[in-house]
Design a protein around this motif. Structure first.
Motif, PDB file in Angstrom:
ATOM      1  N   ALA A   1       0.822  -1.207   0.000  1.00  0.00           N
ATOM      2  CA  ALA A   1       0.000   0.000   0.000  1.00  0.00           C
ATOM      3  C   ALA A   1       0.856   1.256   0.000  1.00  0.00           C
ATOM      4  O   ALA A   1       0.540   2.247  -0.671  1.00  0.00           O
ATOM      5  CB  ALA A   1      -0.928  -0.012   1.215  1.00  0.00           C
ATOM      6  N   THR A   2       1.955   1.234   0.748  1.00  0.00           N
ATOM      7  CA  THR A   2       2.850   2.388   0.766  1.00  0.00           C
ATOM      8  C   THR A   2       3.597   2.514  -0.556  1.00  0.00           C
ATOM      9  O   THR A   2       3.764   3.616  -1.091  1.00  0.00           O
ATOM     10  CB  THR A   2       3.847   2.265   1.927  1.00  0.00           C
ATOM     11  N   ALA A   3       4.032   1.390  -1.099  1.00  0.00           N
ATOM     12  CA  ALA A   3       4.736   1.418  -2.383  1.00  0.00           C
ATOM     13  C   ALA A   3       3.852   1.988  -3.490  1.00  0.00           C
ATOM     14  O   ALA A   3       4.354   2.616  -4.431  1.00  0.00           O
ATOM     15  CB  ALA A   3       5.206   0.011  -2.752  1.00  0.00           C
ATOM     16  N   MET A   4       2.535   1.802  -3.379  1.00  0.00           N
ATOM     17  CA  MET A   4       1.609   2.347  -4.377  1.00  0.00           C
ATOM     18  C   MET A   4       1.767   3.849  -4.541  1.00  0.00           C
ATOM     19  O   MET A   4       1.550   4.391  -5.627  1.00  0.00           O
ATOM     20  CB  MET A   4       0.157   2.040  -3.980  1.00  0.00           C
ATOM     21  N   THR A   5       2.121   4.539  -3.465  1.00  0.00           N
ATOM     22  CA  THR A   5       2.224   5.996  -3.521  1.00  0.00           C
ATOM     23  C   THR A   5       3.589   6.461  -4.018  1.00  0.00           C
ATOM     24  O   THR A   5       3.854   7.658  -4.053  1.00  0.00           O
ATOM     25  CB  THR A   5       1.953   6.617  -2.136  1.00  0.00           C
ATOM     26  N   HIS A   6       4.459   5.515  -4.384  1.00  0.00           N
ATOM     27  CA  HIS A   6       5.802   5.875  -4.841  1.00  0.00           C
ATOM     28  C   HIS A   6       6.134   5.252  -6.193  1.00  0.00           C
ATOM     29  O   HIS A   6       7.302   5.155  -6.562  1.00  0.00           O
ATOM     30  CB  HIS A   6       6.847   5.437  -3.801  1.00  0.00           C
ATOM     31  N   THR A   7       5.128   4.822  -6.942  1.00  0.00           N
ATOM     32  CA  THR A   7       5.391   4.194  -8.238  1.00  0.00           C
ATOM     33  C   THR A   7       5.772   5.233  -9.287  1.00  0.00           C
ATOM     34  O   THR A   7       5.223   6.331  -9.325  1.00  0.00           O
ATOM     35  CB  THR A   7       4.168   3.406  -8.733  1.00  0.00           C
ATOM     36  N   GLN A   8       6.708   4.843 -10.151  1.00  0.00           N
ATOM     37  CA  GLN A   8       7.144   5.710 -11.246  1.00  0.00           C
ATOM     38  C   GLN A   8       7.373   4.879 -12.504  1.00  0.00           C
ATOM     39  O   GLN A   8       8.417   4.971 -13.134  1.00  0.00           O
ATOM     40  CB  GLN A   8       8.413   6.469 -10.861  1.00  0.00           C
ATOM     41  N   GLY A   9       6.397   4.084 -12.858  1.00  0.00           N
ATOM     42  CA  GLY A   9       6.531   3.302 -14.072  1.00  0.00           C
ATOM     43  C   GLY A   9       6.100   1.866 -13.886  1.00  0.00           C
ATOM     44  O   GLY A   9       5.732   1.424 -12.793  1.00  0.00           O
ATOM     45  N   ALA A  10       6.160   1.120 -14.991  1.00  0.00           N
ATOM     46  CA  ALA A  10       5.648  -0.245 -15.018  1.00  0.00           C
ATOM     47  C   ALA A  10       6.399  -1.170 -14.065  1.00  0.00           C
ATOM     48  O   ALA A  10       5.803  -2.059 -13.445  1.00  0.00           O
ATOM     49  CB  ALA A  10       5.712  -0.796 -16.442  1.00  0.00           C
ATOM     50  N   GLU A  11       7.705  -0.977 -13.935  1.00  0.00           N
ATOM     51  CA  GLU A  11       8.488  -1.843 -13.053  1.00  0.00           C
ATOM     52  C   GLU A  11       8.045  -1.682 -11.603  1.00  0.00           C
ATOM     53  O   GLU A  11       7.889  -2.670 -10.869  1.00  0.00           O
ATOM     54  CB  GLU A  11       9.973  -1.529 -13.185  1.00  0.00           C
ATOM     55  N   ASP A  12       7.818  -0.443 -11.180  1.00  0.00           N
ATOM     56  CA  ASP A  12       7.344  -0.200  -9.819  1.00  0.00           C
ATOM     57  C   ASP A  12       5.947  -0.770  -9.619  1.00  0.00           C
ATOM     58  O   ASP A  12       5.626  -1.308  -8.549  1.00  0.00           O
ATOM     59  CB  ASP A  12       7.328   1.298  -9.522  1.00  0.00           C
ATOM     60  N   GLU A  13       5.101  -0.640 -10.628  1.00  0.00           N
ATOM     61  CA  GLU A  13       3.741  -1.158 -10.512  1.00  0.00           C
ATOM     62  C   GLU A  13       3.742  -2.679 -10.369  1.00  0.00           C
ATOM     63  O   GLU A  13       2.956  -3.246  -9.604  1.00  0.00           O
ATOM     64  CB  GLU A  13       2.916  -0.717 -11.720  1.00  0.00           C
ATOM     65  N   GLN A  14       4.646  -3.348 -11.100  1.00  0.00           N
ATOM     66  CA  GLN A  14       4.766  -4.796 -10.956  1.00  0.00           C
ATOM     67  C   GLN A  14       5.268  -5.150  -9.561  1.00  0.00           C
ATOM     68  O   GLN A  14       4.843  -6.151  -8.967  1.00  0.00           O
ATOM     69  CB  GLN A  14       5.713  -5.358 -12.013  1.00  0.00           C
ATOM     70  N   HIS A  15       6.166  -4.333  -9.033  1.00  0.00           N
ATOM     71  CA  HIS A  15       6.675  -4.542  -7.676  1.00  0.00           C
ATOM     72  C   HIS A  15       5.529  -4.474  -6.668  1.00  0.00           C
ATOM     73  O   HIS A  15       5.441  -5.307  -5.752  1.00  0.00           O
ATOM     74  CB  HIS A  15       7.732  -3.485  -7.370  1.00  0.00           C
ATOM     75  N   VAL A  16       4.645  -3.497  -6.824  1.00  0.00           N
ATOM     76  CA  VAL A  16       3.484  -3.378  -5.940  1.00  0.00           C
ATOM     77  C   VAL A  16       2.621  -4.635  -6.030  1.00  0.00           C
ATOM     78  O   VAL A  16       2.190  -5.192  -5.011  1.00  0.00           O
ATOM     79  CB  VAL A  16       2.659  -2.126  -6.295  1.00  0.00           C
ATOM     80  N   THR A  17       2.372  -5.091  -7.251  1.00  0.00           N
ATOM     81  CA  THR A  17       1.583  -6.312  -7.441  1.00  0.00           C
ATOM     82  C   THR A  17       2.240  -7.495  -6.741  1.00  0.00           C
ATOM     83  O   THR A  17       1.569  -8.292  -6.069  1.00  0.00           O
ATOM     84  CB  THR A  17       1.427  -6.616  -8.940  1.00  0.00           C
ATOM     85  N   ASP A  18       3.554  -7.608  -6.878  1.00  0.00           N
ATOM     86  CA  ASP A  18       4.281  -8.710  -6.237  1.00  0.00           C
ATOM     87  C   ASP A  18       4.139  -8.653  -4.717  1.00  0.00           C
ATOM     88  O   ASP A  18       3.995  -9.695  -4.056  1.00  0.00           O
ATOM     89  CB  ASP A  18       5.755  -8.664  -6.620  1.00  0.00           C
TER      90      ASP A  18
END
Length: 234
Positions: free
Chosen positions: A105-122
């Motif tokens: 949930a915290t990582a969601m507010t720090h995404t900057q692209g597809a790689e970060d979004e996949q990280h959140v999903t993981d």
């Protein structure tokens, strides 16, 4: 610190991540231990990609995804070691599930692209795995079941998340957080009338606001007042 006993003692399933959905966007407000609380970050309801302006807002706390991962990752490693040493301890297993939820949930507010979004999903998928293990050993934990459904939602399987909470409230209509989160799912998918109904049931089920579900649901109903009625069909 994330993954701590203090964190696990808070009431999690009272709309675990407080979501303020404004017409077509979702704003996540997350309690964050190791790094100061991140500001609101909006994500379009139909897309995981954040608007550029919102990305800048999400970074306004001065922390990066690396900072988030460093804080949560170190604590997660320690807690996994604790669990490996004593897998019979259910509180450690639940702390792992809750901690990965908060990390995602915290990582969601720090995404900057597809790689970060996949990280959140993981991260949310990690949370789901730990919730599954906890529920296999401790079936009937309402808070864990609702938190698992929210994790599924943020891992990207919205239909499954809706199905999960619809099945939950069909079996137990008296747990306010389940209705409140189901209302959030409906609202995010544009099912406004279904959302209104679910929020109304949350208010009834959590009449004393024990889980903060009543306050959240009333807030959402107030925000929806005057909004165009949406179809209740999927």
């Amino acid at each position: 610190m994330a993954f701590s006993n203090d964190q696990s003692r808070r009431v999690r399933s009272a709309v675990v991540v407080v979501l303020l959905i404004a017409v077509i966007s979702i704003a996540a407000v997350v309690l964050f231990g190791g790094v100061p609380a991140a500001p609101k970050g909006d994500a379009p309801a139909g897309s995981a990609q954040r608007h550029a302006g919102v990305q800048q807002e999400g970074q306004a706390d001065g922390h990066t995804m690396a900072d988030v991962d460093a804080s949560y990752g170190a604590a997660a490693q320690q807690l996994r070691a604790k669990y490996d040493a004593n897998p019979a301890d259910p509180s450690t297993l639940l702390n792992l599930a809750n901690g990965y939820f908060d990390w995602g949930a915290t990582a969601m507010t720090h995404t900057q692209g597809a790689e970060d979004e996949q990280h959140v999903t993981d991260l949310f998928n990690e949370a789901i795995g730990y919730y599954d293990r906890y529920l296999a050993e401790h079936p009937g934990s309402k808070s864990a079941e609702v938190d698992r459904a929210v994790s599924i939602f943020y891992a990207g399987d919205r239909a499954k998340a809706v199905d999960t909470l619809e099945a939950f409230v069909a079996a137990d209509a008296d747990f306010g957080p389940a209705w409140a989160n189901l209302g959030m799912f409906y609202e995010a998918d544009g099912r406004v009338e279904d959302a209104r109904t679910a929020y109304g049931r949350a208010i009834e089920a959590d009449a004393q606001n024990t889980y903060n579900a009543r306050a959240y649901a009333q807030q959402r109903l107030d925000a929806l007042d005057g909004a165009p009625a949406g179809s209740s069909e999927r």
